[in-house]
Design an enzyme around this catalytic site. Structure first.
Site, PDB file in Angstrom:
ATOM      1  N   ARG A   1      -5.922  11.094   2.916  1.00  0.00           N
ATOM      2  CA  ARG A   1      -6.686   9.740   3.221  1.00  0.00           C
ATOM      3  C   ARG A   1      -5.519   8.863   3.319  1.00  0.00           C
ATOM      4  O   ARG A   1      -4.892   8.620   2.348  1.00  0.00           O
ATOM      5  CB  ARG A   1      -7.629   9.355   2.202  1.00  0.00           C
TER       6      ARG A   1
ATOM      7  N   GLU B   1      -0.600   3.583   1.235  1.00  0.00           N
ATOM      8  CA  GLU B   1      -0.103   4.773   0.930  1.00  0.00           C
ATOM      9  C   GLU B   1      -0.986   5.901   1.428  1.00  0.00           C
ATOM     10  O   GLU B   1      -2.139   5.903   1.772  1.00  0.00           O
ATOM     11  CB  GLU B   1      -0.086   5.072  -0.783  1.00  0.00           C
TER      12      GLU B   1
ATOM     13  N   ASN C   1      -2.631   9.254   0.870  1.00  0.00           N
ATOM     14  CA  ASN C   1      -2.870  10.268  -0.383  1.00  0.00           C
ATOM     15  C   ASN C   1      -2.996  11.622  -0.249  1.00  0.00           C
ATOM     16  O   ASN C   1      -3.821  12.075   0.827  1.00  0.00           O
ATOM     17  CB  ASN C   1      -4.439   9.693  -0.862  1.00  0.00           C
TER      18      ASN C   1
ATOM     19  N   SER D   1     -10.980  10.938  -2.843  1.00  0.00           N
ATOM     20  CA  SER D   1     -12.408  10.990  -3.276  1.00  0.00           C
ATOM     21  C   SER D   1     -13.161  10.228  -2.260  1.00  0.00           C
ATOM     22  O   SER D   1     -12.658   9.441  -1.129  1.00  0.00           O
ATOM     23  CB  SER D   1     -12.785  10.322  -4.516  1.00  0.00           C
TER      24      SER D   1
ATOM     25  N   LYS E   1       5.087   8.450  -4.182  1.00  0.00           N
ATOM     26  CA  LYS E   1       5.444   7.327  -3.791  1.00  0.00           C
ATOM     27  C   LYS E   1       6.881   7.085  -3.337  1.00  0.00           C
ATOM     28  O   LYS E   1       7.258   6.390  -2.454  1.00  0.00           O
ATOM     29  CB  LYS E   1       5.137   5.937  -4.636  1.00  0.00           C
TER      30      LYS E   1
ATOM     31  N   LYS F   1       5.902   0.621  -8.439  1.00  0.00           N
ATOM     32  CA  LYS F   1       4.896   1.376  -8.544  1.00  0.00           C
ATOM     33  C   LYS F   1       5.716   2.825  -9.161  1.00  0.00           C
ATOM     34  O   LYS F   1       7.147   3.240  -8.813  1.00  0.00           O
ATOM     35  CB  LYS F   1       4.756   2.099  -7.122  1.00  0.00           C
TER      36      LYS F   1
ATOM     37  N   GLU G   1      -0.755   9.004  -9.344  1.00  0.00           N
ATOM     38  CA  GLU G   1      -1.794   8.693  -8.317  1.00  0.00           C
ATOM     39  C   GLU G   1      -3.123   8.601  -9.398  1.00  0.00           C
ATOM     40  O   GLU G   1      -3.157   8.695 -10.487  1.00  0.00           O
ATOM     41  CB  GLU G   1      -2.155  10.141  -7.590  1.00  0.00           C
ATOM     42  N   GLY G   2      -4.158   7.647  -8.594  1.00  0.00           N
ATOM     43  CA  GLY G   2      -5.377   7.550  -9.287  1.00  0.00           C
ATOM     44  C   GLY G   2      -5.971   6.378  -9.527  1.00  0.00           C
ATOM     45  O   GLY G   2      -6.842   6.116 -10.345  1.00  0.00           O
TER      46      GLY G   2
ATOM     47  N   ARG H   1     -13.193   0.253   1.102  1.00  0.00           N
ATOM     48  CA  ARG H   1     -13.285  -0.292  -0.141  1.00  0.00           C
ATOM     49  C   ARG H   1     -13.278  -2.053  -0.091  1.00  0.00           C
ATOM     50  O   ARG H   1     -12.036  -2.492   0.194  1.00  0.00           O
ATOM     51  CB  ARG H   1     -12.362   0.348  -1.190  1.00  0.00           C
TER      52      ARG H   1
HETATM   53  P1  ADP Z   1      -2.655   4.774  -6.596  1.00  0.00           P
HETATM   54  O1  ADP Z   1      -1.986   6.191  -6.223  1.00  0.00           O
HETATM   55  O2  ADP Z   1      -2.902   4.569  -7.793  1.00  0.00           O
HETATM   56  O3  ADP Z   1      -4.138   4.970  -5.873  1.00  0.00           O
HETATM   57  P2  ADP Z   1      -1.827   2.829  -4.708  1.00  0.00           P
HETATM   58  O4  ADP Z   1      -0.277   2.738  -4.183  1.00  0.00           O
HETATM   59  O5  ADP Z   1      -2.868   3.169  -3.617  1.00  0.00           O
HETATM   60  O6  ADP Z   1      -1.744   3.671  -6.018  1.00  0.00           O
HETATM   61  O7  ADP Z   1      -2.330   1.376  -5.376  1.00  0.00           O
HETATM   62  C1  ADP Z   1      -3.496   1.292  -5.835  1.00  0.00           C
HETATM   63  C2  ADP Z   1      -4.214   0.039  -5.197  1.00  0.00           C
HETATM   64  O8  ADP Z   1      -3.434  -1.366  -5.393  1.00  0.00           O
HETATM   65  C3  ADP Z   1      -4.192   0.021  -3.765  1.00  0.00           C
HETATM   66  O9  ADP Z   1      -5.432   0.723  -3.367  1.00  0.00           O
HETATM   67  C4  ADP Z   1      -4.226  -1.511  -3.282  1.00  0.00           C
HETATM   68  O10 ADP Z   1      -5.550  -2.161  -3.617  1.00  0.00           O
HETATM   69  C5  ADP Z   1      -3.467  -2.018  -4.138  1.00  0.00           C
HETATM   70  N1  ADP Z   1      -1.987  -1.998  -3.704  1.00  0.00           N
HETATM   71  C6  ADP Z   1      -0.890  -1.059  -3.734  1.00  0.00           C
HETATM   72  N2  ADP Z   1       0.049  -1.317  -3.010  1.00  0.00           N
HETATM   73  C7  ADP Z   1       0.040  -2.286  -2.381  1.00  0.00           C
HETATM   74  C8  ADP Z   1       0.697  -3.379  -1.715  1.00  0.00           C
HETATM   75  N3  ADP Z   1       1.997  -3.079  -1.424  1.00  0.00           N
HETATM   76  N4  ADP Z   1       0.239  -4.792  -1.497  1.00  0.00           N
HETATM   77  C9  ADP Z   1      -0.932  -5.047  -1.921  1.00  0.00           C
HETATM   78  N5  ADP Z   1      -1.791  -4.531  -2.765  1.00  0.00           N
HETATM   79  C10 ADP Z   1      -1.402  -3.081  -2.800  1.00  0.00           C
HETATM   80 MG    MG Z   2      -4.251   4.752  -3.574  1.00  0.00          MG
END
Ligand code: ADP
Ligand code: MG
Length: 447
Positions: free
Chosen positions: A101, A121, A123, A128, A280, A337, A341-342, A421
């Site tokens: 995803r 990102e 995934n 899920s 990441k 970051k 994940e998660g 979402r």
């Molecule tokens: P995880 O692996 O924990 O899902 P993500 O990198 O997807 O980590 O980050 C979790 C959430 O944080 C994302 O779904 C998004 O809503 C927010 N987020 C992550 N990176 C960014 C970014 N560069 N700018 C704005 N929001 C972000």
């Molecule tokens: Mg994510």
């Protein structure tokens, strides 16, 4: 409560849009009443880039030299990545199924209402809402006559698309009566999303699923002429809905379970290489000049690179400063970051400053800085735990895909639908099960 809201909640409950809350009480999953509107051009971009992203990630997940070079510095302070790299070094590059995803936030293009998607990102493991996103599409289809959606609802059939891909791979494995193993956590708030997949696979294809934790796999699993067998039942496909976080490996037995899977010929969804490719740090490395072209044509590389925002090593120069000094100066423009994940692991605003000032030189290599995506705010009606609120929101679109690689080549590489979402604009992260983000659908505005 209005009739419309009551009906939405009843439909959600009737159709399995459910979760357990943190106290394990049963409740409906958070939902958004009004679909998220995008332009046709944005949808086309997401659909045409999906197979390109998959091809890229499958190739990266098999590139031992690249993954080792990028992740070894991380592994010095991150035991979880170190352990996965260890397993990867002994793993055969067998067939694997990728159910991914790719998450995006929209930005304003500066012209008309066109929104430009920026990648959050990719995934690669335990994605899920495959079942719940399909059910939420059905909810919106049901309500559509009364919705404030001035466009056309975008069909979302992720559940069937994913289950079809799983069945095709199990058939390819060619062992009559072989099953799917779903690797799960002991306590799962999002269990209905997993059950939806399991039940459809049985109903549509007569394929049985076994749900086991990594510890249970270590205890009940064996290698039988190279195959993975659980209680003497053959496993054609091992689908990870756990194993993405160090919390899933609190005992040596859990690691033994993972190793047993990796030693067998079962089709892994995903392979350990793919899991690592979703780190990441790898996303940040792929965004460096010229790297995409190692795996893709120049045209493909250019197409997907337009969705990238700034991604940096902490100590990398950006203009005449380091990325980390820049983030200390304006933390609101970045997300910090770690390799997790998660949800709930990233740092925002003043927490970025605190972290950057406390990490030692080795630890700094295990983090990346990402430019913060500024996404347009809209108004939406959110329904959480039977309570309705109209509020300022932002929406994130995830594109699902299924890609199967056998020993020789990529056998299929398909778009399998989407997830939206929608969360309150003042929330940084968007975990649906933590109650932050509401499941939604897409509608296309023709203009
Ligand atoms: P995880 O692996 O924990 O899902 P993500 O990198 O997807 O980590 O980050 C979790 C959430 O944080 C994302 O779904 C998004 O809503 C927010 N987020 C992550 N990176 C960014 C970014 N560069 N700018 C704005 N929001 C972000
Ligand atoms: Mg994510």
């Amino acid at each position: 409560m209005s009739d419309r809201i009551r009906e939405a909640i009843d439909f959600a409950i009737t159709n399995g849009i459910l979760k357990y809350d943190s106290q394990f009480n049963l409740t409906h999953a958070p939902i958004c009443l009004s679909p998220f509107g995008i332009n046709r051009e944005t949808l086309d971009y997401l659909e045409t880039t999906t197979p390109i992203f998959n091809e890229l990630m499958v190739k990266v997940g098999e590139d031992r030299d690249f993954l080792n070079a990028q992740l070894e510095p991380v592994a010095k302070t991150d035991d979880f990545i170190r352990r996965l790299l260890q397993i990867f070094s002994g793993a055969e590059l067998f067939h694997h199924l990728q159910i991914s995803r790719n998450d995006f936030l929209m930005t304003d293009s500066g012209q008309s209402s066109l929104k430009v998607p920026k990648q959050v990102e990719f995934n690669a493991i335990s994605n899920s809402f495959i079942f719940l996103s399909s059910q939420v599409y059905m909810l919106h289809r049901h309500l559509v006559k009364r919705l404030t959606c001035d466009g056309k609802l975008v069909v979302n059939n992720t559940l069937d698309e994913v289950v079809d891909a799983m069945a095709e791979v199990i058939d390819y494995y060619g062992y009559p009566g072989a099953r799917m193993l779903m690797v799960v956590q002991d306590k799962e708030q999002n269990i209905f999303d997993q059950r939806g997949i399991e039940y459809r696979l049985l109903d549509k294809f007569g394929i049985q699923t076994m749900r086991l934790t990594l510890e249970e796999i270590a205890e009940r699993g064996k290698l039988k002429e190279g195959h993975l067998a659980i209680d003497n039942k053959m496993i054609a496909l091992t689908y990870f809905r756990a194993g993405y976080s160090p919390n899933d490996y609190t005992s040596e037995a859990a690691w033994q379970g993972r190793e047993l899977i990796e030693q067998s010929t079962t089709v892994r969804c995903p392979s350990v290489g793919m899991q690592l490719a979703g780190a990441k740090k790898i996303q940040q490395s792929l965004a460096k000049n010229g790297v995409l072209e190692l795996y893709l044509s120049r045209e493909q590389a250019q197409k997907i690179a337009t969705s990238f925002v700034g991604l940096y090593d902490l100590d990398e120069p950006v203009g005449d400063m380091s990325a980390s000094d820049l983030a200390i100066q304006s933390p609101g423009d970045f997300v910090l970051k770690p390799q997790r994940e998660g949800g709930g692991n990233n740092f925002y605003d003043q927490d970025i400053v605190k972290m950057l000032e406390s990490l030692n030189p080795e630890e700094r290599k295990a983090y990346i800085l990402m430019e913060r995506i500024k996404t347009p705010v809209e108004n939406s009606v959110l329904i959480v735990d039977q309570v309705t609120e109209e509020t300022h929101t932002v929406s994130e679109i995830g594109k699902y895909a299924a890609c199967f690689r056998d020993m020789k080549s990529i056998r299929f590489n398909r778009d399998t639908g989407y997830l939206v979402r929608t969360k309150a604009a003042d929330q940084n992260e968007g975990g649906v099960c933590a109650g932050y983000a509401c499941l939604n659908s897409l509608c296309v505005k023709e203009d």
